[in-house]
Design a protein around this motif. Structure first.
Motif, PDB file in Angstrom:
ATOM      1  N   ASP A 170       8.937  -6.045   2.218  1.00 36.91           N
ATOM      2  CA  ASP A 170       8.503  -6.721   3.437  1.00 36.91           C
ATOM      3  C   ASP A 170       8.569  -5.700   4.563  1.00 36.91           C
ATOM      4  OD1 ASP A 170       8.607  -8.205   5.954  1.00 36.91           O
ATOM      5  OD2 ASP A 170       8.977 -10.010   4.770  1.00 36.91           O
ATOM      6  N   ASP A 229       3.076  -6.116  -1.361  1.00 38.66           N
ATOM      7  CA  ASP A 229       3.523  -6.708  -0.100  1.00 38.66           C
ATOM      8  C   ASP A 229       4.071  -8.115  -0.355  1.00 38.66           C
ATOM      9  OD1 ASP A 229       2.146  -4.878   2.277  1.00 38.66           O
ATOM     10  OD2 ASP A 229       1.026  -4.852   0.392  1.00 38.66           O
ATOM     11  N   PRO A 289       5.671 -10.745   2.005  1.00 38.60           N
ATOM     12  CA  PRO A 289       6.098 -11.154   3.349  1.00 38.60           C
ATOM     13  C   PRO A 289       6.957 -12.417   3.327  1.00 38.60           C
ATOM     14  CG  PRO A 289       3.821 -11.805   2.988  1.00 38.60           C
ATOM     15  CD  PRO A 289       4.247 -11.045   1.761  1.00 38.60           C
ATOM     16  N   SER A 309       5.519 -10.537   9.493  1.00 34.54           N
ATOM     17  CA  SER A 309       5.575  -9.950   8.150  1.00 34.54           C
ATOM     18  C   SER A 309       4.223 -10.086   7.461  1.00 34.54           C
ATOM     19  CB  SER A 309       6.662 -10.628   7.308  1.00 34.54           C
ATOM     20  OG  SER A 309       7.951 -10.277   7.740  1.00 34.54           O
TER      21      SER A 309
END
Length: 262
Positions: free
Chosen positions: A106, A135, A137, A148
């Motif tokens: 994150d 990724d 978030p 994020s």
């Protein structure tokens, strides 16, 4: 004895060396374990295993850990392609490397930021390592600005311009708390076309990629970031470069059938 479970008993029996003297178990349909033991032999083995456990109680947590490891490997193998196939451009190192390291991270995670320099050093020092960035978030709080997710969308959108790694570096170079203004400055530092970036960030396929990563994280039981997947190993937290190198060496060793240090 029955509360321990068949799988655990088999592991303990194997550790006690009992299978050297008895027929190996074999699987039947429905997940049941079938053996060629006679009822008398089964009773004898249960008694031996019980006594072995009483004499060596430390093997119980060891056996449980081994069972958990096997379950993790099973899940990893089921989702291997999804885990190790990067979003186009979200990859570093040697694309044909003999070991793939997957990092779930994150952009707002301070431990991920701290680990960023470790990852760059690791990639530079290992020419046969492929790194896939996923990724994840997870730090956006309900009702707050989704920074994020926004940062992750910026990185994926930058990948459309072939500048994922530049954006990745730029966002992790942000000092202090991540803000919208700092993300804009990071985009300029990464050298992307800002108009195209804004357009691509609204592409539904980028949201789908993030949702897929979040779903994978849930399936794998990931509890935080950074989390690394290397071969059959899941490593959580901001670990040292030596820990990552050891995990990479272990994966290489398992694939060549040799033991590190031999």
């Amino acid at each position: 004895m029955k509360r321990i479970g068949v799988s655990l008993v088999l592991l303990v029996a194997a550790g006690a060396g009992l299978f050297a003297l008895t027929p190996a178990p074999r699987a039947e349909s429905g997940g049941r374990v079938k053996t060629d033991f006679t009822p008398a032999q089964e009773k004898q083995i249960e008694a031996l295993v019980r006594q072995y456990i009483l004499d060596h109680p430390e093997i119980i947590p060891e056996a449980v850990t081994e069972l958990q490891r096997r379950e993790v490997v099973k899940v990893l193998n089921s989702y291997r392609d999804q885990i190790e196939t990067p979003f186009p451009g979200a990859v570093a190192g040697n694309p044909k490397g003999d070991v793939t390291l997957v990092e779930f991270f994150d952009f707002r995670c301070p431990y991920c930021r701290r680990s960023h320099a470790v990852m760059k050093e690791l990639i530079a020092s290992d020419p046969n390592l492929k790194v896939v960035y996923r990724d994840l978030p997870i730090l956006d709080q309900q009702g707050s600005e989704p920074l994020s997710r926004r940062a992750a969308l910026m990185a994926l959108a930058a990948a459309r311009q072939g500048r994922y790694l530049e954006m990745h570096d730029a966002i992790f170079s942000v000092e202090g708390r991540v803000t919208q203004e700092k993300l804009v400055a990071a985009a300029r530092k990464a050298g992307v076309n800002e108009k195209r970036l804004a357009t691509d960030m609204n592409d539904p396929s980028l949201e789908q990629e993030l949702n897929k990563n979040l779903q994978l994280g849930g399936t794998l039981g990931l509890s935080g970031t950074p989390t690394y997947i290397i071969g059959d190993q899941i490593i959580s937290g901001a670990v040292s470069i030596d820990d990552l190198r050891d995990a990479i060496a272990k994966t290489r060793s398992s694939r060549t059938g040799t033991q590190t240090g031999e």
